[in-house]
Design an enzyme around this catalytic site. Sequence first.
Site, PDB file in Angstrom:
ATOM      1  N   HIS A  92       5.555  20.490 -17.874  1.00  0.00           N
ATOM      2  CA  HIS A  92       7.022  20.437 -17.213  1.00  0.00           C
ATOM      3  C   HIS A  92       6.733  21.752 -16.050  1.00  0.00           C
ATOM      4  CE1 HIS A  92       7.789  24.059 -20.400  1.00  0.00           C
ATOM      5  NE2 HIS A  92       7.884  24.600 -19.170  1.00  0.00           N
ATOM      6  N   ASP A 142      16.001  27.912 -13.308  1.00  0.00           N
ATOM      7  CA  ASP A 142      16.204  27.755 -14.570  1.00  0.00           C
ATOM      8  C   ASP A 142      17.082  28.780 -15.521  1.00  0.00           C
ATOM      9  OD1 ASP A 142      13.982  28.944 -15.124  1.00  0.00           O
ATOM     10  OD2 ASP A 142      12.963  26.928 -15.814  1.00  0.00           O
TER      11      ASP A 142
HETATM   12  C1  GLP Z   1       8.979  28.234 -18.916  1.00  0.00           C
HETATM   13  C2  GLP Z   1       9.723  28.146 -17.400  1.00  0.00           C
HETATM   14  C3  GLP Z   1       8.835  27.493 -16.442  1.00  0.00           C
HETATM   15  C4  GLP Z   1       7.400  28.073 -16.559  1.00  0.00           C
HETATM   16  C5  GLP Z   1       6.829  27.832 -17.894  1.00  0.00           C
HETATM   17  C6  GLP Z   1       5.229  28.412 -17.919  1.00  0.00           C
HETATM   18  O1  GLP Z   1       9.219  27.101 -19.679  1.00  0.00           O
HETATM   19  N1  GLP Z   1      11.026  27.488 -17.470  1.00  0.00           N
HETATM   20  O2  GLP Z   1       9.215  27.746 -15.009  1.00  0.00           O
HETATM   21  O3  GLP Z   1       6.869  27.654 -15.531  1.00  0.00           O
HETATM   22  O4  GLP Z   1       7.992  28.529 -18.892  1.00  0.00           O
HETATM   23  O5  GLP Z   1       5.678  29.549 -18.648  1.00  0.00           O
HETATM   24  P1  GLP Z   1       4.246  30.615 -18.460  1.00  0.00           P
HETATM   25  O6  GLP Z   1       3.994  31.036 -17.116  1.00  0.00           O
HETATM   26  O7  GLP Z   1       4.777  31.812 -19.398  1.00  0.00           O
HETATM   27  O8  GLP Z   1       3.103  30.044 -19.109  1.00  0.00           O
END
Ligand code: GLP
Length: 252
Positions: free
Chosen positions: A138, A67
């Site tokens: 998500h 993304d």
């Molecule tokens: C963002 C990314 C995701 C990721 C999520 C969790 O939203 N688009 O791909 O999995 O963050 O992030 P973190 O690992 O910082 O908790």
Amino acid sequence: MKVIVTSDYEQLSQQAARAVYNHISKHHSLNLGLATGSTPLGLYKELIQLHHANRLPLADLKTFNLDEYVGLSPQSPYSYRYYMNTHVFEPLGIPLEQTYIPRGDVGHLQQECDRYDRLIQQHGGIDVQILGVGVNGHIGFNEPGTSFNQHTHVVQLAPSTIEANAKHFPSKDEVPTQAITMGIASIMQAKHIYLLASGEKKAKAIQELLSSDVVTEQWPVTVLREHPQVTVMIDESIAQSVQDKVGVMNDR
Ligand code: GLP
């Protein structure tokens, strides 16, 4: 589905890095799907160390990111392109022309989504996909309620995602409200998926994945129950809340 429980984030990162290292070593022209966020940073750090100790064959590797934020140029220090160049591609020495990330700063976003889907197809699809998970379940930026049939598309970020990701921006107001993301249908086409989750904040999403029998668009991560080749890597802080299920899922 295989569930691996590690003692802490460091061990989770080491094991995930070792898995990625082994995939690239065995299959030099791997199409590797990559994720951003804080969770995979440890994996990337460990992978760089493994590479420095014992060089990986990277000349034929291709990478595809999940993304990108809409409205940020690749030069923006808050873009996922910048994150990937800094934390992964430059330290590993992967030529940038072998690395693909949707562009969030183009005029025709839908055309960009279609171009990205074609690109993945033209390269034969993703072999190994790394995923983190949002607090609301998500994956990529596929927020709750996203259809499981969608390929790369533009999304409106959920308020909780904007809140969670504000830590990477100077202020919450500067977090983009839209993103381009590979869809659930695109993610599910990957041959092997590794989902990484660490810390209690992710426990609810992992419970929905492992402890509930329901596959629901309200918890996008639950779709992984329908994929034949998923490895879920969690640390102890999460495992405690799903302990009774870990053995069961490992047997499937
Ligand atoms: C963002 C990314 C995701 C990721 C999520 C969790 O939203 N688009 O791909 O999995 O963050 O992030 P973190 O690992 O910082 O908790």
